[in-house]
Structure formats: structure tokens, C-alpha cells
Scaffold this motif. Structure first.
Motif, PDB file in Angstrom:
ATOM      1  N   THR A 244      37.533  10.690 -30.211  1.00 34.69           N
ATOM      2  CA  THR A 244      37.400  11.678 -28.937  1.00 34.69           C
ATOM      3  C   THR A 244      37.875  12.889 -28.988  1.00 34.69           C
TER       4      THR A 244
ATOM      5  N   TYR B  92      28.331   9.775 -23.901  1.00 30.51           N
ATOM      6  CA  TYR B  92      28.958   8.699 -23.375  1.00 30.51           C
ATOM      7  C   TYR B  92      28.774   7.240 -24.055  1.00 30.51           C
TER       8      TYR B  92
ATOM      9  N   THR C 240      24.659  13.926 -19.610  1.00 30.56           N
ATOM     10  CA  THR C 240      25.354  13.090 -20.526  1.00 30.56           C
ATOM     11  C   THR C 240      24.357  12.097 -21.328  1.00 30.56           C
TER      12      THR C 240
ATOM     13  N   ASP D 189      34.499   8.404 -26.064  1.00 30.50           N
ATOM     14  CA  ASP D 189      33.224   9.300 -25.769  1.00 30.50           C
ATOM     15  C   ASP D 189      33.589  10.511 -26.470  1.00 30.50           C
TER      16      ASP D 189
END
Length: 276
Positions: A31, A210, A128, A101
Motif C-alpha cells: 500500500t 480497493y 474507487t 489498497d
């Protein structure tokens, strides 16, 4: 000046990425490595009692601190502690993201520009792209951008993707910070309270990838999440708003349908169709 050149000159000294983590060292590293900004990035990892403890990775252009909780207390307490810690360190904005994410380039700069131009906005999300753990695109979440539309639809659909949010720290603390009163729905609880005093909005552009994780909160703590959401709906119910009624019916349906069935329905409705 173009938007790209404007964001390239934005300082992020008053912005910190806030990422709670419980185990999952590799996801934390993935991430954080996804961020691509022109200015140095500050990061606060709240380690919620991981065993072994989360270790701050060494990533160029990033200043990473780890705040260790004495024991695992849940994401609500971790986020509350993280917000207070960032306030004490003088940061104005907390940019949320979850382990696993991924951010798009210049996300932080674009959000900070918007927040500076709109001082009454306390929380700013972005569109997203939902993906599998392997990174395969599943569907896009494209909620409304305008504060009034978000208020109207807040219980009918997910209008604010929590890991995409940039939050004004002072406003979050003014309304009582994150709290554990509505377990597994701490984000909606916060957003509803923010919208009583401020605005929440979205940048209508991709800001986050996501990861749909079958072991995440939405899957493993689903009944608690739905129950907390229903309690919030009843607490803030507006009988004059049709979407509050529709949202109540929708969540009652969620309570009885299996999680995987709901995911299949969502994918079929939101997945891109050939020729579109």
C-alpha cells in the motif's frame, strides 16, 4: 497553469497518511509503495497489537512512523488514537487508506488542493476501482460528488469510500472523533456526524484501488456491520427522505441474504459491459 503542474507544486507538510494495521506487513508495504507524490509524504501506521509488530518499511520520499497499541483493540480505537496523535503532531489533514489498497498518483496533492479551496468540507473521498487480491478489476464505485446529494443518499448507498478519504483533523475531533459505539460501521458513524456540521464531498475521478478481501471486515464481521448501520439509520432517520426508507429496506435485505450472493449481484450490476 495545468492541474498537473499545480499539484506538482503542492506541499504535503500538513498531510499524513493514516493506516491502521493488524498483522499484514506485506500488505502495508504494498500500500505505501503505491503512493506517488511530488512532495515528501508523512505516514502514521497505527499497529493494532500485531504479532510480530509492524515494521516501518524504507520507502523513498516517505517519512514513516509506527504507533504501537499495547494490544489489539479494533480499528475504531486504532483510528481514534491515530487522529489524536496526528493532531498532537500538528497535522491538519489525515489521508485514510487500508493495508492492501493502492493509491493513484498525486491523490494526496489533488485532495489537499480541493480541501484548501473548500474550507467547509471536512471529508473528501474519490472514485474507487474495486479489484481482487490479484489486482483484477471487478467494478467501479462512482458516488455523487456534491455534498447535498451525499447527505440525501447517505443511508441508501456507500457515498464515501473510507480508504479514499482525506479528513480535516480538527473537524473530526470537534464531532467526537472515531468511536466504538457502532462497531464495524465507524466510518459511516463519523461521516453522519461530520455532515451535521460540515460538508462531505467526492472528487469525481479515480483515487483508489480497493482490494476486495473475503477476510475483511465486510465479510467476517458482516452481521455486526449491518446491525450497526441499521442502528445509525434509525438514530438519524429522516421520514421525509425517500432514500432513508429505501436504505432501511436495503439493509434489512442485506441482513438476510448471504454475503457472496450480494457480491455476485453487485458485480453483475456494476461490472463494465462489452461495448460500453
Amino acid at each position: 497553469m495545468t492541474n498537473a503542474s499545480a499539484t506538482a507544486q503542492i506541499s504535503l507538510d500538513d498531510v499524513a497518511v493514516l493506516i491502521p494495521a493488524y498483522n499484514g506487513q506485506a500488505d502495508v508495504e504494498l500500500t505505501l509503495a503505491s503512493f506517488d507524490e511530488s512532495a515528501p509524504i508523512h505516514v502514521l501506521i497505527v499497529d493494532d497489537g500485531s504479532t510480530p509488530p509492524i515494521v516501518a518499511p524504507s520507502i523513498g520520499n516517505m517519512r514513516i512512523d509506527v504507533l504501537r497499541m499495547p494490544q489489539n483493540g479494533g480499528i475504531e480505537r486504532a483510528l481514534q488514537t491515530g487522529i489524536d496523535a496526528l493532531a498532537q503532531r500538528g497535522f491538519r489533514y489525515a489521508a485514510r487508506i487500508d493495508a492492501g489498497d493502492r493509491s493513484v498518483p498525486q491523490r494526496l496533492a489533488r485532495q489537499r488542493v480541493f480541501m484548501e479551496l473548500h474550507p467547509h468540507v471536512a471529508g473528501l473521498g474519490m472514485w474507487t476501482q474495486v479489484v481482487t487480491r490479484a489486482g483484477k478489476p471487478l467494478f467501479m464505485l462512482t458516488p455523487p460528488a456534491e455534498p447535498n446529494a451525499i447527505r440525501r443518499l447517505r443511508f441508501f448507498r456507500s457515498c464515501l469510500a473510507h480508504p479514499s478519504m482525506m479528513l480535516r483533523i480538527e473537524a473530526v475531533r470537534t464531532v467526537g472523533n472515531y468511536r466504538a459505539a457502532y462497531r464495524s460501521a465507524e466510518d459511516l458513524d463519523l461521516f453522519v456526524r461530520l455532515m451535521e456540521r460540515y460538508d462531505c464531498a467526492n472528487l469525481p475521478e479515480l483515487g483508489l484501488y480497493y482490494e476486495l478481501n473475503e477476510g475483511g471486515i465486510s465479510a467476517t464481521k458482516r452481521r455486526r456491520q449491518i446491525t450497526s448501520t441499521l442502528r445509525l439509520q434509525l438514530r438519524y432517520f429522516n421520514v421525509a427522505n425517500l432514500y432513508d426508507w429505501l436504505g432501511l429496506a436495503k439493509n434489512l435485505l442485506h441482513l438476510v441474504l448471504p454475503y457472496r450472493t450480494l457480491q455476485r449481484i453487485k458485480r453483475s450490476l456494476l461490472a463494465p459491459r462489452a461495448g460500453h
